[in-house]
Design a protein around this motif. Structure first.
Motif, PDB file in Angstrom:
ATOM      1  N   ASN A  12       3.058  -5.020 -10.364  1.00  0.00           N
ATOM      2  CA  ASN A  12       4.096  -4.513  -9.479  1.00  0.00           C
ATOM      3  C   ASN A  12       3.986  -3.007  -9.285  1.00  0.00           C
ATOM      4  O   ASN A  12       4.377  -2.491  -8.239  1.00  0.00           O
ATOM      5  CB  ASN A  12       5.481  -4.868 -10.011  1.00  0.00           C
ATOM      6  N   GLU A  13       3.470  -2.313 -10.297  1.00  0.00           N
ATOM      7  CA  GLU A  13       3.316  -0.862 -10.178  1.00  0.00           C
ATOM      8  C   GLU A  13       2.308  -0.511  -9.088  1.00  0.00           C
ATOM      9  O   GLU A  13       2.462   0.478  -8.378  1.00  0.00           O
ATOM     10  CB  GLU A  13       2.872  -0.238 -11.505  1.00  0.00           C
ATOM     11  N   VAL A  14       1.263  -1.311  -8.969  1.00  0.00           N
ATOM     12  CA  VAL A  14       0.241  -1.071  -7.940  1.00  0.00           C
ATOM     13  C   VAL A  14       0.863  -1.204  -6.558  1.00  0.00           C
ATOM     14  O   VAL A  14       0.627  -0.373  -5.679  1.00  0.00           O
ATOM     15  CB  VAL A  14      -0.945  -2.045  -8.103  1.00  0.00           C
TER      16      VAL A  14
ATOM     17  N   ALA B 113       3.994  -0.861  -5.828  1.00  0.00           N
ATOM     18  CA  ALA B 113       4.962   0.214  -5.658  1.00  0.00           C
ATOM     19  C   ALA B 113       4.258   1.497  -5.233  1.00  0.00           C
ATOM     20  O   ALA B 113       4.736   2.215  -4.344  1.00  0.00           O
ATOM     21  CB  ALA B 113       5.749   0.434  -6.944  1.00  0.00           C
ATOM     22  N   ILE B 114       3.120   1.791  -5.835  1.00  0.00           N
ATOM     23  CA  ILE B 114       2.359   2.987  -5.464  1.00  0.00           C
ATOM     24  C   ILE B 114       1.807   2.845  -4.053  1.00  0.00           C
ATOM     25  O   ILE B 114       1.852   3.788  -3.263  1.00  0.00           O
ATOM     26  CB  ILE B 114       1.229   3.237  -6.493  1.00  0.00           C
ATOM     27  N   GLU B 115       1.314   1.666  -3.727  1.00  0.00           N
ATOM     28  CA  GLU B 115       0.793   1.425  -2.387  1.00  0.00           C
ATOM     29  C   GLU B 115       1.889   1.588  -1.336  1.00  0.00           C
ATOM     30  O   GLU B 115       1.679   2.186  -0.275  1.00  0.00           O
ATOM     31  CB  GLU B 115       0.203   0.021  -2.305  1.00  0.00           C
TER      32      GLU B 115
END
Length: 94
Positions: A2-4, A6-8
């Motif tokens: 999910n962090e990926v 969110a960064i995207e």
């Protein structure tokens, strides 16, 4: 994972704001020069650039457009800023 995403999403949002800022700056700048300056510089007419750059600002706020349409208007804004604006500012009275 999910962090990926969110960064995207954050990068996409920042890029969209940057594109809106470029299109808006180019549009406002196109309005500041008289129509005669466009003719004297040998560039496309003021009305033409104002319409294209106005559409660039309008379409920059529409997130569901296909990428190539948004890209075309961003390129038009960058062409104005890189080619037309310097030619117009060179004609200013000093």
């Amino acid at each position: 994972m999910n962090e990926v995403f969110a960064i995207e999403g954050l990068v996409a949002l920042l890029l969209r704001f940057a594109l809106i800022a470029v299109a808006l700056f180019a549009f406002v700048t196109s309005l500041t020069y008289p129509a005669e300056a466009y003719n004297a510089a040998g560039k496309w007419t003021k009305q033409g650039w104002t319409i294209v750059l106005g559409l660039a600002v309008l379409f920059a706020f529409v997130p569901l457009l296909p990428f190539f349409i948004s890209l075309a208007f961003v390129i038009a804004s960058l062409v104005f800023l890189a080619d037309v604006r310097p030619a117009l500012s060179g004609l200013r009275r000093r």
